[in-house]
Design an enzyme around this catalytic site. Structure first.
Site, PDB file in Angstrom:
ATOM      1  N   LYS A 187      -4.799  -7.017  10.467  1.00  0.00           N
ATOM      2  CA  LYS A 187      -2.848  -7.307  10.738  1.00  0.00           C
ATOM      3  C   LYS A 187      -2.436  -7.849   9.832  1.00  0.00           C
ATOM      4  O   LYS A 187      -2.755  -8.997   9.118  1.00  0.00           O
ATOM      5  CB  LYS A 187      -2.365  -6.579  12.209  1.00  0.00           C
ATOM      6  CG  LYS A 187      -3.570  -5.851  12.787  1.00  0.00           C
ATOM      7  CD  LYS A 187      -2.627  -4.849  12.122  1.00  0.00           C
ATOM      8  CE  LYS A 187      -0.918  -4.330  12.368  1.00  0.00           C
ATOM      9  NZ  LYS A 187      -0.660  -3.214  11.806  1.00  0.00           N
ATOM     10  N   TYR A 235      -3.792  -5.267   5.882  1.00  0.00           N
ATOM     11  CA  TYR A 235      -2.502  -4.014   6.237  1.00  0.00           C
ATOM     12  C   TYR A 235      -1.265  -4.946   6.367  1.00  0.00           C
ATOM     13  O   TYR A 235      -1.136  -6.063   7.055  1.00  0.00           O
ATOM     14  CB  TYR A 235      -2.327  -3.504   7.984  1.00  0.00           C
ATOM     15  CG  TYR A 235      -3.189  -2.571   7.391  1.00  0.00           C
ATOM     16  CD1 TYR A 235      -3.504  -1.547   6.521  1.00  0.00           C
ATOM     17  CD2 TYR A 235      -4.480  -2.350   8.923  1.00  0.00           C
ATOM     18  CE1 TYR A 235      -4.457  -0.334   6.743  1.00  0.00           C
ATOM     19  CE2 TYR A 235      -5.210  -1.573   8.648  1.00  0.00           C
ATOM     20  CZ  TYR A 235      -5.757   0.174   7.884  1.00  0.00           C
ATOM     21  OH  TYR A 235      -6.213   0.756   8.232  1.00  0.00           O
ATOM     22  N   HIS A 291       2.720  -3.474   5.694  1.00  0.00           N
ATOM     23  CA  HIS A 291       3.479  -2.213   6.144  1.00  0.00           C
ATOM     24  C   HIS A 291       4.910  -3.531   6.088  1.00  0.00           C
ATOM     25  O   HIS A 291       5.675  -3.642   6.955  1.00  0.00           O
ATOM     26  CB  HIS A 291       2.953  -2.637   7.447  1.00  0.00           C
ATOM     27  CG  HIS A 291       2.275  -1.949   7.769  1.00  0.00           C
ATOM     28  ND1 HIS A 291       1.817  -0.073   7.634  1.00  0.00           N
ATOM     29  CD2 HIS A 291       0.951  -1.978   8.299  1.00  0.00           C
ATOM     30  CE1 HIS A 291       0.728   0.012   7.604  1.00  0.00           C
ATOM     31  NE2 HIS A 291      -0.446  -0.751   8.541  1.00  0.00           N
ATOM     32  N   GLU A 308      -2.531  -0.521   2.809  1.00  0.00           N
ATOM     33  CA  GLU A 308      -2.399   1.045   3.186  1.00  0.00           C
ATOM     34  C   GLU A 308      -1.635   1.510   2.143  1.00  0.00           C
ATOM     35  O   GLU A 308      -0.976   3.029   1.731  1.00  0.00           O
ATOM     36  CB  GLU A 308      -0.652   1.118   4.192  1.00  0.00           C
ATOM     37  CG  GLU A 308       0.265  -0.385   3.335  1.00  0.00           C
ATOM     38  CD  GLU A 308       0.440  -1.428   3.901  1.00  0.00           C
ATOM     39  OE1 GLU A 308       1.227  -2.017   3.483  1.00  0.00           O
ATOM     40  OE2 GLU A 308      -0.624  -1.941   3.805  1.00  0.00           O
TER      41      GLU A 308
END
Length: 363
Positions: free
Chosen positions: A75, A94, A96, A118
């Site tokens: 994350k 990731y 984001h 992503e």
């Protein structure tokens, strides 16, 4: 290359970015791997396994972040990790960024090379590093939704599949990508009535091919969404625009039209959410009620199943990691068009076109 694997510290994040077997392959091919102690425990991997694979273990995160050239995470860094960001550091995880403006600023100000899982994209538009977690999150969405509809969790007390002499619950899934298809698969398997909405005709045809008449495929328009949301016992938001902020397709008014005790699971929350009443939640406090409807908007749903999630994620990410470790970051990016699309920040600038659009000040 010196590869660092710190422990995930996002609330109740249980996954790990590289397995001991992955560490072994990296070390065999010449990389040095630094692993924070207890990093893999929740996914079933002990420190001894990482040590046996050739990793150097450190008690805290500081040494891993400071010594590594490439940090591999699951994350995005949380605010307390921004202090580790520095020029010359590469980050593979990731990101984001669409939903975390402060992280974009931190990456650019500190001149970090940020590569987001992503937006790694194949020529056919497939997102190979997003797909496995989308599959997990989609299945979890329907399982969680079933649980939330139970009366002891504030739900309307409905069994989605019903029993003899009762009506079935209705699950509406907006978006027919990997998340949506997996959510529909589980919901249909539970015996619920399932409706899927999407704007693309080929996606609607795919729904019909996969599910036949067991799932209803509807063209997504504001009118059709409103029509089905009001009838829904469980609403799953599964809208994705690669790398971009998710469009809001369900208004507050539509949510307000749902029966009290209904449930919403917004899987698009990583990219800001596709439902107007959605806001990010954590595994520590996963739900809230708005307009009488239970909302579940956890930004790292696959952490509920770390063994499956870690296995699926690392199988997808490791070939790209190994390529970067063996060839060097820039050579690997230059040689692989899919990996190149994963590049989001570099030398203080936003690189990916969507990130540039969202954050023009860093373009």
């Amino acid at each position: 290359m010196i590869v660092g694997i710190p422990k995930e510290i996002k609330t109740k994040e249980t996954r790990v970015s590289v397995t001991p077997d992955g560490v072994r392959k990296l070390v065999q091919e010449g990389s040095k791997v630094l692993v924070q102690q207890k990093t893999g425990m929740a996914s079933g991997f002990k420190d001894e396994e990482y040590a046996k694979a050739g990793a150097t273990l450190y008690a805290d995160a500081d040494a891993v972040w400071e010594k590594a050239e490439l940090i591999v995470k699951v994350k995005e860094p949380v605010e307390s990790e921004y202090r580790y960001l520095r020029p010359g550091l590469a980050l593979f995880t990731y990101l984001h960024l669409a939903s975390v403006p402060p992280l974009t600023e931190a990456l650019c100000k500190n001149k970090v090379t940020g590569i987001g899982y992503e937006t790694v994209e194949l020529p056919d538009g497939e997102l190979p590093l997003l797909t496995p977690m989308s599959e997990v999150a989609g299945r979890i969405a329907s399982q969680i939704g079933t649980y939330l509809l139970h009366a002891n969790h504030g739900g309307k007390g409905l069994l989605l599949g019903g029993v003899t002499g009762t009506s079935k619950g209705l699950v509406t899934v907006i978006g027919a990508g990997h998340v949506g298809m997996n959510a529909a698969f589980v919901a249909q398997g539970l015996g619920a009535e399932v409706v899927m909405l999407d704007i693309k005709e080929h996606k609607l045809n795919h729904i019909r091919e996969v599910f036949g008449d067991k799932v209803k495929a509807i063209r997504s328009t504001p009118q059709s969404i409103a029509e089905w949301v009001v009838k829904s016992d469980l609403l799953v938001g599964a809208v994705l625009v690669s790398g971009d902020k998710a469009p809001t397709v369900v208004s507050k008014e539509m949510v307000g039209s749902m029966e009290e005790g209904s449930a919403i699971v917004d899987v698009a929350i990583d990219q800001g959410g596709c439902i107007e009443t959605s806001r990010p939640t954590t595994h520590a406090e996963p739900t809230y009620k708005d307009r009488g409807v239970i909302h579940y908007c956890v930004t790292n749903m696959p952490a509920l199943t770390p063994r499956t999630s870690t296995e699926a994620l690392t199988k997808a990410t490791f070939p790209y990691l190994l390529k970067m470790a063996n060839l060097g970051l820039h050579k690997a990016i230059d040689q692989d068009p899919a990996l190149k699309l994963g590049l989001q920040t570099e030398n203080g600038k936003a690189i990916h076109p969507i990130i540039q659009k969202l954050f023009p000040q860093w373009a």
